[in-house]
Design a protein around this motif. Sequence first.
Motif, PDB file in Angstrom:
ATOM      1  N   ILE A  23       0.670  -1.137   0.014  1.00  0.00           N
ATOM      2  CA  ILE A  23       0.161  -0.176   0.129  1.00  0.00           C
ATOM      3  C   ILE A  23       0.939   1.285   0.122  1.00  0.00           C
ATOM      4  O   ILE A  23       0.724   2.041  -0.728  1.00  0.00           O
ATOM      5  CB  ILE A  23      -0.901   0.112   1.066  1.00  0.00           C
ATOM      6  CG1 ILE A  23      -2.111  -1.074   0.944  1.00  0.00           C
ATOM      7  CG2 ILE A  23      -1.814   1.092   1.248  1.00  0.00           C
ATOM      8  CD1 ILE A  23      -2.802  -1.720   2.228  1.00  0.00           C
ATOM      9  N   GLN A  24       1.860   1.299   0.895  1.00  0.00           N
ATOM     10  CA  GLN A  24       2.758   2.529   1.061  1.00  0.00           C
ATOM     11  C   GLN A  24       3.714   2.687  -0.634  1.00  0.00           C
ATOM     12  O   GLN A  24       3.710   3.900  -0.795  1.00  0.00           O
ATOM     13  CB  GLN A  24       4.073   2.245   1.983  1.00  0.00           C
ATOM     14  CG  GLN A  24       4.634   3.546   2.227  1.00  0.00           C
ATOM     15  CD  GLN A  24       3.724   4.638   2.756  1.00  0.00           C
ATOM     16  OE1 GLN A  24       2.832   4.497   3.669  1.00  0.00           O
ATOM     17  NE2 GLN A  24       3.630   5.830   2.120  1.00  0.00           N
ATOM     18  N   GLU A  25       3.713   1.921  -1.230  1.00  0.00           N
ATOM     19  CA  GLU A  25       4.469   2.002  -2.349  1.00  0.00           C
ATOM     20  C   GLU A  25       3.409   2.853  -3.519  1.00  0.00           C
ATOM     21  O   GLU A  25       3.784   3.493  -4.245  1.00  0.00           O
ATOM     22  CB  GLU A  25       5.116   0.629  -3.117  1.00  0.00           C
ATOM     23  CG  GLU A  25       6.249   0.413  -2.270  1.00  0.00           C
ATOM     24  CD  GLU A  25       6.819  -1.101  -3.040  1.00  0.00           C
ATOM     25  OE1 GLU A  25       7.495  -1.113  -4.216  1.00  0.00           O
ATOM     26  OE2 GLU A  25       6.538  -2.204  -2.353  1.00  0.00           O
ATOM     27  N   ALA A  26       2.315   2.106  -3.352  1.00  0.00           N
ATOM     28  CA  ALA A  26       1.141   2.971  -4.085  1.00  0.00           C
ATOM     29  C   ALA A  26       0.885   4.165  -3.859  1.00  0.00           C
ATOM     30  O   ALA A  26       0.770   5.043  -4.565  1.00  0.00           O
ATOM     31  CB  ALA A  26      -0.095   1.954  -3.971  1.00  0.00           C
ATOM     32  N   ILE A  27       0.821   4.399  -2.669  1.00  0.00           N
ATOM     33  CA  ILE A  27       0.812   5.791  -2.057  1.00  0.00           C
ATOM     34  C   ILE A  27       1.967   6.816  -2.495  1.00  0.00           C
ATOM     35  O   ILE A  27       1.562   7.791  -2.920  1.00  0.00           O
ATOM     36  CB  ILE A  27       0.513   5.877  -0.532  1.00  0.00           C
ATOM     37  CG1 ILE A  27      -0.819   5.275  -0.236  1.00  0.00           C
ATOM     38  CG2 ILE A  27       0.571   7.385  -0.028  1.00  0.00           C
ATOM     39  CD1 ILE A  27      -0.978   4.987   1.214  1.00  0.00           C
ATOM     40  N   ASP A  28       3.092   6.323  -2.335  1.00  0.00           N
ATOM     41  CA  ASP A  28       4.148   7.075  -2.543  1.00  0.00           C
ATOM     42  C   ASP A  28       4.298   7.528  -4.098  1.00  0.00           C
ATOM     43  O   ASP A  28       4.639   8.510  -4.755  1.00  0.00           O
ATOM     44  CB  ASP A  28       5.686   6.358  -2.318  1.00  0.00           C
ATOM     45  CG  ASP A  28       5.799   6.346  -0.845  1.00  0.00           C
ATOM     46  OD1 ASP A  28       5.114   6.873  -0.076  1.00  0.00           O
ATOM     47  OD2 ASP A  28       6.478   5.400  -0.405  1.00  0.00           O
ATOM     48  N   ALA A  29       3.739   6.315  -4.913  1.00  0.00           N
ATOM     49  CA  ALA A  29       3.912   6.479  -6.494  1.00  0.00           C
ATOM     50  C   ALA A  29       2.736   7.536  -7.046  1.00  0.00           C
ATOM     51  O   ALA A  29       2.514   7.727  -8.101  1.00  0.00           O
ATOM     52  CB  ALA A  29       3.838   5.311  -7.293  1.00  0.00           C
ATOM     53  N   ALA A  30       1.446   7.779  -6.074  1.00  0.00           N
ATOM     54  CA  ALA A  30       0.370   8.288  -6.394  1.00  0.00           C
ATOM     55  C   ALA A  30       0.271   9.935  -6.657  1.00  0.00           C
ATOM     56  O   ALA A  30       1.429  10.496  -5.970  1.00  0.00           O
ATOM     57  CB  ALA A  30      -0.936   8.091  -5.624  1.00  0.00           C
ATOM     58  N   ASN A  31      -0.363  10.595  -7.453  1.00  0.00           N
ATOM     59  CA  ASN A  31      -0.715  11.883  -7.510  1.00  0.00           C
ATOM     60  C   ASN A  31      -1.868  12.144  -6.694  1.00  0.00           C
ATOM     61  O   ASN A  31      -2.676  11.435  -6.349  1.00  0.00           O
ATOM     62  CB  ASN A  31      -0.865  12.154  -8.788  1.00  0.00           C
ATOM     63  CG  ASN A  31       0.299  12.034  -9.873  1.00  0.00           C
ATOM     64  OD1 ASN A  31       1.362  12.323  -9.543  1.00  0.00           O
ATOM     65  ND2 ASN A  31       0.148  11.161 -10.963  1.00  0.00           N
ATOM     66  N   ALA A  32      -1.907  13.511  -6.186  1.00  0.00           N
ATOM     67  CA  ALA A  32      -3.036  13.876  -5.388  1.00  0.00           C
ATOM     68  C   ALA A  32      -4.441  13.681  -6.238  1.00  0.00           C
ATOM     69  O   ALA A  32      -4.158  13.787  -7.609  1.00  0.00           O
ATOM     70  CB  ALA A  32      -2.844  15.419  -5.161  1.00  0.00           C
ATOM     71  N   GLY A  33      -5.258  13.393  -5.695  1.00  0.00           N
ATOM     72  CA  GLY A  33      -6.644  12.993  -6.211  1.00  0.00           C
ATOM     73  C   GLY A  33      -6.749  11.521  -6.939  1.00  0.00           C
ATOM     74  O   GLY A  33      -7.787  11.030  -7.423  1.00  0.00           O
ATOM     75  N   ASP A  34      -5.644  10.585  -6.755  1.00  0.00           N
ATOM     76  CA  ASP A  34      -5.791   9.422  -7.189  1.00  0.00           C
ATOM     77  C   ASP A  34      -6.621   8.459  -6.351  1.00  0.00           C
ATOM     78  O   ASP A  34      -6.794   8.695  -5.100  1.00  0.00           O
ATOM     79  CB  ASP A  34      -4.368   8.681  -7.438  1.00  0.00           C
ATOM     80  CG  ASP A  34      -3.638   9.125  -8.721  1.00  0.00           C
ATOM     81  OD1 ASP A  34      -4.372   9.967  -9.489  1.00  0.00           O
ATOM     82  OD2 ASP A  34      -2.362   8.912  -8.742  1.00  0.00           O
ATOM     83  N   THR A  35      -6.904   7.409  -6.941  1.00  0.00           N
ATOM     84  CA  THR A  35      -7.876   6.390  -6.098  1.00  0.00           C
ATOM     85  C   THR A  35      -6.975   5.046  -6.014  1.00  0.00           C
ATOM     86  O   THR A  35      -6.319   4.551  -7.107  1.00  0.00           O
ATOM     87  CB  THR A  35      -8.856   5.712  -6.853  1.00  0.00           C
ATOM     88  OG1 THR A  35      -9.927   7.207  -6.498  1.00  0.00           O
ATOM     89  CG2 THR A  35      -9.775   4.954  -5.842  1.00  0.00           C
ATOM     90  N   ILE A  36      -6.331   4.495  -4.912  1.00  0.00           N
ATOM     91  CA  ILE A  36      -5.690   3.354  -4.363  1.00  0.00           C
ATOM     92  C   ILE A  36      -6.648   2.209  -4.147  1.00  0.00           C
ATOM     93  O   ILE A  36      -7.441   2.418  -3.347  1.00  0.00           O
ATOM     94  CB  ILE A  36      -4.551   3.653  -3.506  1.00  0.00           C
ATOM     95  CG1 ILE A  36      -3.851   4.687  -3.798  1.00  0.00           C
ATOM     96  CG2 ILE A  36      -3.855   2.488  -3.398  1.00  0.00           C
ATOM     97  CD1 ILE A  36      -3.179   4.820  -5.212  1.00  0.00           C
ATOM     98  N   LEU A  37      -6.654   1.009  -4.868  1.00  0.00           N
ATOM     99  CA  LEU A  37      -7.420  -0.163  -4.239  1.00  0.00           C
ATOM    100  C   LEU A  37      -6.575  -1.261  -4.037  1.00  0.00           C
ATOM    101  O   LEU A  37      -5.733  -1.622  -4.724  1.00  0.00           O
ATOM    102  CB  LEU A  37      -8.278  -0.701  -5.595  1.00  0.00           C
ATOM    103  CG  LEU A  37      -9.001  -1.836  -5.306  1.00  0.00           C
ATOM    104  CD1 LEU A  37     -10.300  -1.570  -4.187  1.00  0.00           C
ATOM    105  CD2 LEU A  37      -9.764  -2.092  -6.593  1.00  0.00           C
ATOM    106  N   ALA A  38      -6.728  -1.732  -2.828  1.00  0.00           N
ATOM    107  CA  ALA A  38      -6.182  -2.828  -2.476  1.00  0.00           C
ATOM    108  C   ALA A  38      -6.803  -4.192  -2.484  1.00  0.00           C
ATOM    109  O   ALA A  38      -7.961  -4.217  -2.020  1.00  0.00           O
ATOM    110  CB  ALA A  38      -5.657  -2.584  -0.895  1.00  0.00           C
ATOM    111  N   ASP A  39      -6.320  -5.138  -2.927  1.00  0.00           N
ATOM    112  CA  ASP A  39      -6.909  -6.357  -2.998  1.00  0.00           C
ATOM    113  C   ASP A  39      -7.026  -7.054  -1.612  1.00  0.00           C
ATOM    114  O   ASP A  39      -6.349  -6.756  -0.513  1.00  0.00           O
ATOM    115  CB  ASP A  39      -6.288  -7.535  -3.866  1.00  0.00           C
ATOM    116  CG  ASP A  39      -6.286  -6.916  -5.499  1.00  0.00           C
ATOM    117  OD1 ASP A  39      -7.157  -6.191  -5.885  1.00  0.00           O
ATOM    118  OD2 ASP A  39      -5.119  -7.489  -6.259  1.00  0.00           O
ATOM    119  N   SER A  40      -8.002  -7.872  -1.570  1.00  0.00           N
ATOM    120  CA  SER A  40      -8.122  -8.695  -0.217  1.00  0.00           C
ATOM    121  C   SER A  40      -6.870  -9.379   0.020  1.00  0.00           C
ATOM    122  O   SER A  40      -6.027  -9.775  -0.747  1.00  0.00           O
ATOM    123  CB  SER A  40      -9.230  -9.756  -0.251  1.00  0.00           C
ATOM    124  OG  SER A  40     -10.550  -9.121  -0.398  1.00  0.00           O
TER     125      SER A  40
END
Length: 170
Positions: free
Chosen positions: A14-31
């Motif tokens: 999850i942290q890698e996805a957040i670090d690579a995201a831009n403001a306004g993005d949506t991050i979805l974590a699988d089960s």
Amino acid sequence: CVHNLNTGSSFPTIQEAIDAANAGDTILADSGTYYENVVVNKSLSLIGENEYTTIIDGNQTGNVVVVTANAVNITGFTIRNSSGATDTACVALGNCTNILVEDISAIGNNGVGIGLWATSNSTIRNVTASGGIGIALQLSNGNVLENNSVTGGFQAAILLQNSGNNTLRD
């Protein structure tokens, strides 16, 4: 696996996805279970596939999810096992505004389930929270807590300290 729905990129944490995201993005974590401590330091949406099967486990180390940005949405997770100290939480909102925490189970060995510190105009909805304190608001104003199931261990189910104009319902 964790996906940035805006870019189509996938990440192992999850942290890698957040670090690579831009403001306004949506991050979805699988089960699945993610053993990590997460810092959300930009405005985005963090969504778990299923509240009961998408788990962020802090492995009893510090805060599990820390939010320091404005306009963050977190929904659909079980977040568990902060360090258990009274100054740590499953979800720690610090010095931010316009946060939505919804459909979350904040359980396990926690000092605080959901903690708001100097946080305003935010909503905590449909949360199951437990800990020494289930939900704590300190120096936090204008927040809405609704439809939550909260239990406190050795201190309080809900703690309001130096906080005003907050709405608690259902």
